[in-house]
Structures are given as structure tokens and as C-alpha cells.
Scaffold this motif. Structure first.
Motif: not given
Length: 256
Positions: A161-172, A226-234
Motif C-alpha cells: 500500500n506504499k513504496p518500500y525499500v528492499w535490497k537497496q531498491i525502491c519498489f513501487y 518509502a518504508e523499509k521492508r524485511g524478509w518476513t514481508a518479502h
């Protein structure tokens, strides 16, 4: 919920009547989308040159790349949509909405070479972008590494529901199910439109969405925090992608 728009499969031989009709609707509502431009299209499924001769396309740009630059200057956002849009791998990668890919499953060096060639094409026509749009939504960890090495820092994909950052990439993120997203009050997501396959019924649906919802230009989406995202969310996102692929497959089976 705020809704941004992305258009896939933008190439010189696409169905220009459908593109022009949808652009007219976007212009009417003042919406500037993200467009995924294929640098060196070799996918025959994206070629609609015969249709363009007979479907009443009232305007086809003589200079495709000049037109893309013009749209970008007007506020449309450009993403690099793969390299040649050819599916050579039967892999879904880390966002497995489909089990075929142009990139996922290939060695890092091969993916890096393809991405560099794609960027070189865009650069040669004066089109700059740091946003990647994976054909078939399929990419893997090597894709993310290769993108980071050549300066791509944003991807249009994922769920949320919002942009997030994972593996140093911002996802939309894109919408898991657009009808459900439209009922939510908070957040933002993306509706996906394929330029070559828009029907009149689709146009009527899009007009209703634009009239009744807060549809924003993609540039506004890019400016959201953007929010930071961890492994659980991934891991949850991965399972959602698998689930959606299965559901779509079942629906198609029932429709036969």
C-alpha cells in the motif's frame, strides 16, 4: 486509496489507436502515467503494424523516440521495460506472477550485459531513467544486483500500500486486485494497463475509475516516502504472487 497508472509494452509497432484513445482519456483527467518502453523490441506479440494500417489509427509518430522524449518532458515517467521483451527462461524469480521471464534465471553477467545494452539504447535517444519494469513482472536477485550496478534504483512491481525499500531498491507496488484496492481509504498502489489489449469495455471501466477515485500522476507516486521492508514481508509478497498466479490460471481454465 491513491491509484497511479502504468502502461506496459510501449514500442514503435504497438497498437497506436488504443494507445491514443487511452492517452486522450488520461489527458482529459490530467493524469500522467508511467510508461514501460522496450529498448529493442524483438517480441512479435507487441507488433501491431498490420492492425495500425486497418484500425483507423489517426496518428502514428514518425519519430517514436522523439515522441517518448516529448512525453517525458511533459511529465510522463519512463521506465526501461526489459531489453528485447523475449522470454527465454521458464522462471518466476522472486515475484512469480508468471513462470516465464526475460531475466530471472540468467547468470548475473548475462543480465548485466542485457541491462547495459537496454540502457545504451535509451541513452542514445536522450532518454534517461532509473526505473526498471520487468517483462512478465519476473526478476530475481541477480536482476536486482545488476540493476544496482548500473544505477537503476527503482522498480515498478511488488505488492503493498506504499513504496518500500528492499535490497537497496525502491519498489513501487502494483495492485494485487484493483477492485479491492479501490475500496481502501489509505495508501497508494498502481493499476497496470497493457497498451495493445485495451478494449472498449476497458475504456469504460477506466473512465469510471478516474471519475470516482483519487487517481494520481506517477510522478506524485515517486515522491511518496518509502518504508523499509524485511524478509518476513518479502516472503508474504512471494506467497501472494504465487497465489494470484494460481487463481488467474484457475479462472482462465474455467473460461475455456
Amino acid at each position: 486509496m491513491k491509484i497511479a497508472v502504468r502502461m506496459d509494452d510501449i514500442a514503435p509497432g504497438m497498437d497506436w489507436k488504443k494507445f491514443n484513445d487511452f492517452k486522450e482519456l488520461l489527458d482529459e483527467y490530467g493524469i500522467k502515467p508511467l510508461i514501460g518502453v522496450v529498448p529493442d523490441n524483438q517480441d512479435d506479440n507487441l507488433e501491431r503494424r498490420e492492425e495500425n494500417r486497418g484500425n483507423g489509427a489517426d496518428w502514428i509518430p514518425k519519430d517514436f523516440w522523439g515522441y517518448i522524449r516529448q512525453l517525458q518532458e511533459q511529465g510522463w515517467v519512463v521506465a526501461m521495460h526489459g531489453y528485447q521483451h523475449i522470454y527465454t527462461q521458464k522462471k518466476g524469480g522472486i515475484f512469480p506472477l508468471n513462470l516465464f521471464s526475460e531475466f530471472a534465471g540468467l547468470p548475473l553477467e548475462k543480465q548485466l550485459s542485457m541491462l547495459e545494452k537496454g540502457r545504451a539504447v535509451l541513452d542514445s535517444y536522450g532518454i534517461k531513467t532509473d526505473i526498471f519494469m520487468a517483462p512478465a513482472h519476473s526478476y530475481d536477485r541477480n536482476t536486482l544486483k545488476a540493476l544496482g550496478q548500473i544505477g537503476f534504483c527503482r522498480i515498478t512491481d511488488g505488492f503493498g500500500n506504499k513504496p518500500y525499500v528492499w535490497k537497496q531498491i525502491c519498489f513501487y507496488p502494483i495492485s494485487f486486485r484493483l477492485e479491492s484496492s479501490l475500496k481502501k481509504k489509505d495508501g497508494a498502489t498502481t493499476m497496470v494497463v497493457h497498451a495493445n489489449t485495451i478494449s472498449q469495455r476497458d475504456m469504460e471501466k477506466y473512465r469510471k475509475i478516474f471519475e470516482e477515485n483519487e487517481v494520481i500522476s506517477y510522478g506524485d507516486y515517486l515522491r511518496m516516502e518509502a518504508e523499509k521492508r524485511g524478509w518476513t514481508a518479502h516472503c508474504m509478497e512471494y506467497l501472494l504472487a504465487v497465489g494470484k498466479r494460481i487463481l488467474v490460471s484457475l479462472r482462465r481454465g474455467k473460461g475455456r
